[in-house]
Design a protein around this motif. Sequence first.
Motif, mmCIF file in Angstrom:
data_model
loop_
_atom_site.group_PDB
_atom_site.id
_atom_site.type_symbol
_atom_site.label_atom_id
_atom_site.label_comp_id
_atom_site.label_asym_id
_atom_site.label_seq_id
_atom_site.Cartn_x
_atom_site.Cartn_y
_atom_site.Cartn_z
ATOM 1 N N PHE A 194 57.109 90.601 82.426
ATOM 2 C CA PHE A 194 55.832 90.067 81.980
ATOM 3 C C PHE A 194 55.742 88.590 82.326
ATOM 4 O O PHE A 194 56.502 87.770 81.825
ATOM 5 C CB PHE A 194 55.698 90.268 80.468
ATOM 6 N N HIS A 195 54.821 88.257 83.201
ATOM 7 C CA HIS A 195 54.652 86.878 83.633
ATOM 8 C C HIS A 195 53.623 86.133 82.806
ATOM 9 O O HIS A 195 53.290 84.994 83.098
ATOM 10 C CB HIS A 195 54.233 86.835 85.107
ATOM 11 N N GLY A 196 53.086 86.823 81.796
ATOM 12 C CA GLY A 196 52.104 86.176 80.945
ATOM 13 C C GLY A 196 52.740 85.144 80.030
ATOM 14 O O GLY A 196 53.970 85.024 79.921
ATOM 15 N N HIS A 197 51.877 84.412 79.339
ATOM 16 C CA HIS A 197 52.374 83.353 78.468
ATOM 17 C C HIS A 197 53.085 83.925 77.263
ATOM 18 O O HIS A 197 52.808 85.038 76.810
ATOM 19 C CB HIS A 197 51.207 82.461 78.021
ATOM 20 N N ARG A 198 53.982 83.130 76.714
ATOM 21 C CA ARG A 198 54.792 83.496 75.550
ATOM 22 C C ARG A 198 53.953 83.998 74.378
ATOM 23 O O ARG A 198 54.356 84.930 73.662
ATOM 24 C CB ARG A 198 55.571 82.243 75.102
ATOM 25 N N ASP A 199 52.783 83.414 74.177
ATOM 26 C CA ASP A 199 51.975 83.734 73.003
ATOM 27 C C ASP A 199 51.054 84.927 73.199
ATOM 28 O O ASP A 199 50.256 85.236 72.305
ATOM 29 C CB ASP A 199 51.142 82.515 72.588
ATOM 30 N N PHE A 200 51.130 85.569 74.345
ATOM 31 C CA PHE A 200 50.311 86.753 74.601
ATOM 32 C C PHE A 200 51.234 87.964 74.699
ATOM 33 O O PHE A 200 52.034 88.061 75.621
ATOM 34 C CB PHE A 200 49.516 86.588 75.897
ATOM 35 N N ARG A 201 51.109 88.861 73.735
ATOM 36 C CA ARG A 201 52.003 90.019 73.723
ATOM 37 C C ARG A 201 51.686 90.930 74.904
ATOM 38 O O ARG A 201 50.554 91.011 75.373
ATOM 39 C CB ARG A 201 51.872 90.792 72.409
ATOM 40 N N PHE A 202 52.707 91.623 75.357
ATOM 41 C CA PHE A 202 52.526 92.508 76.501
ATOM 42 C C PHE A 202 52.001 93.860 76.047
ATOM 43 O O PHE A 202 52.560 94.492 75.152
ATOM 44 C CB PHE A 202 53.850 92.698 77.246
ATOM 45 N N ASP A 203 50.904 94.278 76.654
ATOM 46 C CA ASP A 203 50.305 95.583 76.373
ATOM 47 C C ASP A 203 50.011 96.227 77.721
ATOM 48 O O ASP A 203 49.221 95.695 78.508
ATOM 49 C CB ASP A 203 49.021 95.409 75.564
ATOM 50 N N PRO A 204 50.616 97.366 78.022
ATOM 51 C CA PRO A 204 50.415 98.004 79.327
ATOM 52 C C PRO A 204 48.953 98.233 79.666
ATOM 53 O O PRO A 204 48.556 98.107 80.825
ATOM 54 C CB PRO A 204 51.172 99.330 79.187
ATOM 55 N N ALA A 205 48.141 98.551 78.661
ATOM 56 C CA ALA A 205 46.732 98.835 78.925
ATOM 57 C C ALA A 205 45.999 97.609 79.446
ATOM 58 O O ALA A 205 45.010 97.727 80.185
ATOM 59 C CB ALA A 205 46.057 99.349 77.649
ATOM 60 N N LEU A 206 46.476 96.434 79.101
ATOM 61 C CA LEU A 206 45.778 95.209 79.490
ATOM 62 C C LEU A 206 46.061 94.794 80.932
ATOM 63 O O LEU A 206 45.379 93.911 81.460
ATOM 64 C CB LEU A 206 46.148 94.067 78.538
ATOM 65 N N VAL A 207 47.040 95.404 81.568
ATOM 66 C CA VAL A 207 47.291 95.092 82.977
ATOM 67 C C VAL A 207 46.901 96.264 83.877
ATOM 68 O O VAL A 207 47.311 96.330 85.033
ATOM 69 C CB VAL A 207 48.762 94.692 83.224
ATOM 70 N N GLU A 208 46.109 97.178 83.340
ATOM 71 C CA GLU A 208 45.607 98.305 84.126
ATOM 72 C C GLU A 208 44.208 97.959 84.608
ATOM 73 O O GLU A 208 43.261 97.918 83.823
ATOM 74 C CB GLU A 208 45.568 99.568 83.265
ATOM 75 N N PRO A 209 44.012 97.662 85.893
ATOM 76 C CA PRO A 209 42.683 97.256 86.377
ATOM 77 C C PRO A 209 41.702 98.412 86.375
ATOM 78 O O PRO A 209 42.083 99.571 86.558
ATOM 79 C CB PRO A 209 42.968 96.766 87.803
#
Length: 372
Positions: free
Chosen positions: A333-348
């Motif tokens: 996950f290359h997102g910022h520390r304060d943004f939790r990783f959610d698989p649905a959010l990286v599905e275009p």
Amino acid sequence: FDPHTNLCSPMPIPAAKKAFEKLVDSQGQFVVPVVFVTNAGNCLRQTKADQLSHILGVPEQVIMSHSPLRMLKKYHDKCVLVSGQGPVLEIAKNLGFQNVVSIDMLRESFPLLDMVDHNRRPKLPPIRWETNLQLIIDILLTNGNLSSAHQTQKMPHLPLLACNMDLMWMAEAQSPRFGHGTFLVCLENIYKKITGEDLKYEALMGKPSELTYHFAEYLIRCQAVQKQWKLPVTSLYAIGDNLMTDIYGANLYNRYLEERVARKNPKAVAKMAAATGSTTAVPQDEETDNLWESELALPSATSCKSILVCTGVYNPNAEVPTDANHCIKETVFHGHRDFRFDPALVEPGHIVKDVAEAVDVIFEQEKFVPQF
């Protein structure tokens, strides 16, 4: 033994000289075995030894931070890249390395790799991350009073607003370059290393922050009003090349918009509650809106669709994560520390070759035929 000297000054700490005097006899020879170990590495070992000999009046048993490299002879005939300060090429060759490349040589050969080379932008002053990092930490740990010493005990620090969380970004080089998010990673880790506490942000702006997308939606509304286009603008489309910022942010804002719609529709609330197994995931009243909504008025959009292009950070040969287990095992996950990783959010919503195809998709989705 650390000699505790200042490279910028010929004066050692007074106690150091006294200690050295106790280690040598009347002829200046050590009475016990001694070596001087320093983490300095920005000069030749002999240069440092001569300096210590001149300042402290002791022989030259000096170990620099790079001195142990002399033992790694299996690398001495390899092509090596050296990074550091001082005469790095001379230092490396003195250690036994025969085929040396410096950072300066590298960026001169591959100028597109160095997007912080401000010689390409002579009107801008040079920016050094270490200076920025040091002074920001100083501000945070002194509560803005730079004449005082650092206070590292647990205490709220000054409000911190951060813009741009991109860990990497794509320029002309073949691989992504460090973005401002990398700077934030450094800042956060330095702060925690010193204080033991997490760095707190008052606000994080830039993709994938909802604030950024809300502001974009506000400007779209203003433009529509100015141009007297059909209102309200209900469908937003976000085109980008970075799954962790562009797509994540668009999908995050879309989720926010969907929740807003759900609040006003009891059936939708019930549907979302059934899907999640809880009503707590669905805000129940307007008072739970984010504070920034009052600044720009409530959004009129009801959806924000994401479109991923293959002309930047995104690698079309890499699989887009589709489930949590896959993401945990295969995706960093290359997102910022304060943004939790959610698989649905990286599905275009759509994956297209380039921005031109993205526009075609939007026109098709909206059944829009441009008039020229």
